[in-house]
Design a protein around this motif. Structure first.
Motif, PDB file in Angstrom:
ATOM      1  N   ALA A 131      -5.770   2.438   9.041  1.00 21.23           N
ATOM      2  CA  ALA A 131      -5.614   2.449  10.499  1.00 21.23           C
ATOM      3  C   ALA A 131      -5.768   1.045  11.053  1.00 21.23           C
ATOM      4  O   ALA A 131      -6.523   0.223  10.525  1.00 21.23           O
ATOM      5  N   ALA A 132      -5.057   0.776  12.137  1.00 20.55           N
ATOM      6  CA  ALA A 132      -5.203  -0.479  12.867  1.00 20.55           C
ATOM      7  C   ALA A 132      -5.377  -0.150  14.331  1.00 20.55           C
ATOM      8  O   ALA A 132      -4.729   0.756  14.867  1.00 20.55           O
ATOM      9  N   THR A 133      -6.258  -0.891  15.000  1.00 23.17           N
ATOM     10  CA  THR A 133      -6.503  -0.649  16.417  1.00 23.17           C
ATOM     11  C   THR A 133      -7.041  -1.910  17.068  1.00 23.17           C
ATOM     12  O   THR A 133      -7.652  -2.744  16.404  1.00 23.17           O
ATOM     13  N   ILE A 134      -6.791  -2.063  18.370  1.00 24.92           N
ATOM     14  CA  ILE A 134      -7.255  -3.261  19.059  1.00 24.92           C
ATOM     15  C   ILE A 134      -8.645  -3.029  19.638  1.00 24.92           C
ATOM     16  O   ILE A 134      -9.082  -1.895  19.821  1.00 24.92           O
ATOM     17  N   ALA A 135      -9.323  -4.140  19.921  1.00 23.84           N
ATOM     18  CA  ALA A 135     -10.645  -4.090  20.534  1.00 23.84           C
ATOM     19  C   ALA A 135     -10.523  -4.003  22.057  1.00 23.84           C
ATOM     20  O   ALA A 135      -9.530  -4.442  22.644  1.00 23.84           O
ATOM     21  N   HIS A 136     -11.568  -3.480  22.666  1.00 23.21           N
ATOM     22  CA  HIS A 136     -11.584  -3.431  24.123  1.00 23.21           C
ATOM     23  C   HIS A 136     -11.613  -4.840  24.722  1.00 23.21           C
ATOM     24  O   HIS A 136     -11.154  -5.054  25.849  1.00 23.21           O
ATOM     25  N   SER A 137     -12.112  -5.789  23.938  1.00 24.99           N
ATOM     26  CA  SER A 137     -12.194  -7.177  24.411  1.00 24.99           C
ATOM     27  C   SER A 137     -10.961  -7.993  24.029  1.00 24.99           C
ATOM     28  O   SER A 137     -10.989  -9.225  24.059  1.00 24.99           O
ATOM     29  N   ASP A 138      -9.873  -7.337  23.675  1.00 26.53           N
ATOM     30  CA  ASP A 138      -8.644  -8.034  23.282  1.00 26.53           C
ATOM     31  C   ASP A 138      -8.088  -8.871  24.441  1.00 26.53           C
ATOM     32  O   ASP A 138      -8.291  -8.562  25.614  1.00 26.53           O
ATOM     33  N   SER A 139      -7.392  -9.952  24.090  1.00 24.22           N
ATOM     34  CA  SER A 139      -6.694 -10.815  25.059  1.00 24.22           C
ATOM     35  C   SER A 139      -7.614 -11.303  26.181  1.00 24.22           C
ATOM     36  O   SER A 139      -7.300 -11.139  27.372  1.00 24.22           O
ATOM     37  N   PRO A 140      -8.758 -11.912  25.845  1.00 23.98           N
ATOM     38  CA  PRO A 140      -9.709 -12.299  26.899  1.00 23.98           C
ATOM     39  C   PRO A 140      -9.155 -13.337  27.873  1.00 23.98           C
ATOM     40  O   PRO A 140      -9.619 -13.418  29.015  1.00 23.98           O
ATOM     41  N   GLU A 141      -8.179 -14.119  27.453  1.00 27.17           N
ATOM     42  CA  GLU A 141      -7.599 -15.126  28.340  1.00 27.17           C
ATOM     43  C   GLU A 141      -6.916 -14.503  29.559  1.00 27.17           C
ATOM     44  O   GLU A 141      -6.727 -15.162  30.584  1.00 27.17           O
ATOM     45  N   LEU A 142      -6.559 -13.230  29.446  1.00 24.03           N
ATOM     46  CA  LEU A 142      -5.897 -12.539  30.556  1.00 24.03           C
ATOM     47  C   LEU A 142      -6.866 -11.719  31.401  1.00 24.03           C
ATOM     48  O   LEU A 142      -6.445 -10.973  32.290  1.00 24.03           O
ATOM     49  N   THR A 173     -11.974  -7.151  10.407  1.00 23.85           N
ATOM     50  CA  THR A 173     -11.750  -7.460  11.815  1.00 23.85           C
ATOM     51  C   THR A 173     -10.917  -8.726  11.962  1.00 23.85           C
ATOM     52  O   THR A 173     -10.861  -9.563  11.057  1.00 23.85           O
ATOM     53  N   TRP A 174     -10.262  -8.852  13.102  1.00 25.55           N
ATOM     54  CA  TRP A 174      -9.601 -10.104  13.441  1.00 25.55           C
ATOM     55  C   TRP A 174     -10.017 -10.521  14.841  1.00 25.55           C
ATOM     56  O   TRP A 174     -10.243  -9.691  15.724  1.00 25.55           O
ATOM     57  N   ASP A 175     -10.156 -11.817  15.034  1.00 21.58           N
ATOM     58  CA  ASP A 175     -10.571 -12.393  16.310  1.00 21.58           C
ATOM     59  C   ASP A 175     -10.124 -13.847  16.287  1.00 21.58           C
ATOM     60  O   ASP A 175     -10.860 -14.729  15.858  1.00 21.58           O
ATOM     61  N   ALA A 176      -8.890 -14.081  16.723  1.00 22.46           N
ATOM     62  CA  ALA A 176      -8.329 -15.422  16.606  1.00 22.46           C
ATOM     63  C   ALA A 176      -7.187 -15.597  17.592  1.00 22.46           C
ATOM     64  O   ALA A 176      -6.544 -14.620  17.987  1.00 22.46           O
ATOM     65  N   PRO A 177      -6.921 -16.845  18.007  1.00 22.90           N
ATOM     66  CA  PRO A 177      -5.749 -17.098  18.868  1.00 22.90           C
ATOM     67  C   PRO A 177      -4.469 -16.892  18.076  1.00 22.90           C
ATOM     68  O   PRO A 177      -4.177 -17.634  17.140  1.00 22.90           O
ATOM     69  N   MET A 178      -3.703 -15.883  18.433  1.00 25.30           N
ATOM     70  CA  MET A 178      -2.551 -15.490  17.620  1.00 25.30           C
ATOM     71  C   MET A 178      -1.238 -15.429  18.379  1.00 25.30           C
ATOM     72  O   MET A 178      -0.174 -15.521  17.775  1.00 25.30           O
ATOM     73  N   THR A 215      -5.946 -14.687  22.487  1.00 21.66           N
ATOM     74  CA  THR A 215      -6.780 -14.271  21.362  1.00 21.66           C
ATOM     75  C   THR A 215      -6.617 -12.774  21.122  1.00 21.66           C
ATOM     76  O   THR A 215      -6.794 -11.964  22.037  1.00 21.66           O
ATOM     77  N   LYS A 216      -6.263 -12.430  19.896  1.00 27.69           N
ATOM     78  CA  LYS A 216      -6.138 -11.019  19.529  1.00 27.69           C
ATOM     79  C   LYS A 216      -7.403 -10.584  18.794  1.00 27.69           C
ATOM     80  O   LYS A 216      -7.887 -11.259  17.887  1.00 27.69           O
ATOM     81  N   ARG A 217      -7.920  -9.438  19.209  1.00 31.68           N
ATOM     82  CA  ARG A 217      -9.124  -8.878  18.594  1.00 31.68           C
ATOM     83  C   ARG A 217      -8.856  -7.431  18.218  1.00 31.68           C
ATOM     84  O   ARG A 217      -8.254  -6.689  18.990  1.00 31.68           O
ATOM     85  N   GLY A 218      -9.295  -7.053  17.044  1.00 34.20           N
ATOM     86  CA  GLY A 218      -9.074  -5.689  16.596  1.00 34.20           C
ATOM     87  C   GLY A 218      -9.616  -5.493  15.205  1.00 34.20           C
ATOM     88  O   GLY A 218     -10.416  -6.288  14.704  1.00 34.20           O
TER      89      GLY A 218
END
Length: 224
Positions: A131-142, A173-178, A215-218
């Motif tokens: 499974a893959a899913t995004i974090a609630h804190s995804d795309s913090p720049e927006l 997990t991933w947490d990086a500018p993508m 930044t993508k987080r998930g």
């Protein structure tokens, strides 16, 4: 909450989302690389078959990859084979698949647990749930104009839910500018893909400084 399903009456939103961030890391290539050679794979929430196309483009080749989605509009563009059905009532026998994939699909469910139990049911002994899913804190720049809606399968909560059904769970997990958004139209399309109404997205895109890197987080969850 469950993310609204608009794939039949507004397929353009999904399609914008698939093209709003060219050059970003390809989640489906990552998923395809985890599939075993010669296995039988079920892609739950397959949409228009992006995982099937990623598999065709390279990497291990399952002997069978079946798509499943509730949207008839999405399935019309799927390369097949594909089945129209719901994740909570899979129309397959126990142990029919070696892998079940759920890429950004269980967030559409108010309660993912029945779908998780169905995924386990149709997996063969030792099979893999991916499974893959995004974090609630995804795309913090927006954050000044948009926040990811909370769902029942955010990256923050999904691993715990998966552990209630599966014995062995690995989380990457991933947490990086993508994602690079070069101009306001790119920001607009990115926001529309994330369920912001187009008129609101058009206005919001003018309030952020571009070009911008998001930044993508998930999380990628592998369970057996």
């Amino acid at each position: 909450m469950a993310i609204p399903r608009d794939y039949d009456d507004n397929p353009d939103r999904y399609r914008r989302g698939m093209t709003a961030s060219p050059g970003a890391p390809d989640l489906y290539a990552v998923l395809a690389a985890e599939l075993p050679e010669g296995g039988a794979v079920l892609d739950v929430g397959c949409a228009e078959g992006v995982l099937s196309r990623a598999v065709t483009a390279g990497g291990p080749r399952p002997r069978l990859l079946v798509g499943l989605d509730r949207s008839a509009t999405m399935l019309r563009a799927h390369p097949g084979p594909a089945v129209r059905a719901c994740a909570t009532a899979l129309p397959f026998a126990d142990g029919a698949f070696d892998v079940v994939v759920a890429a950004n699909s269980f967030c559409h469910l108010a309660d993912p647990r029945p779908a998780l139990r169905e995924a386990r049911r149709v997996l063969a002994e030792g099979g893999l749930f991916l499974a893959a899913t995004i974090a609630h804190s995804d795309s913090p720049e927006l954050a000044p104009v948009w926040r990811a809606p909370r769902t029942a399968f955010d990256a923050e909560d999904a691993p715990g839910l998966v552990r209630t059904v599966f014995d062995r769970v690995e989380v990457r997990t991933w947490d990086a500018p993508m994602v690079h958004l070069p101009d306001p139209p790119a920001v607009r399309d990115y926001l529309v893909a994330r369920l912001m109404p187009p008129a609101e997205a058009e206005i919001s895109a003018r309030w952020v400084e571009v070009p911008m890197t998001v930044t993508k987080r998930g999380a990628l969850i592998l369970a057996r």
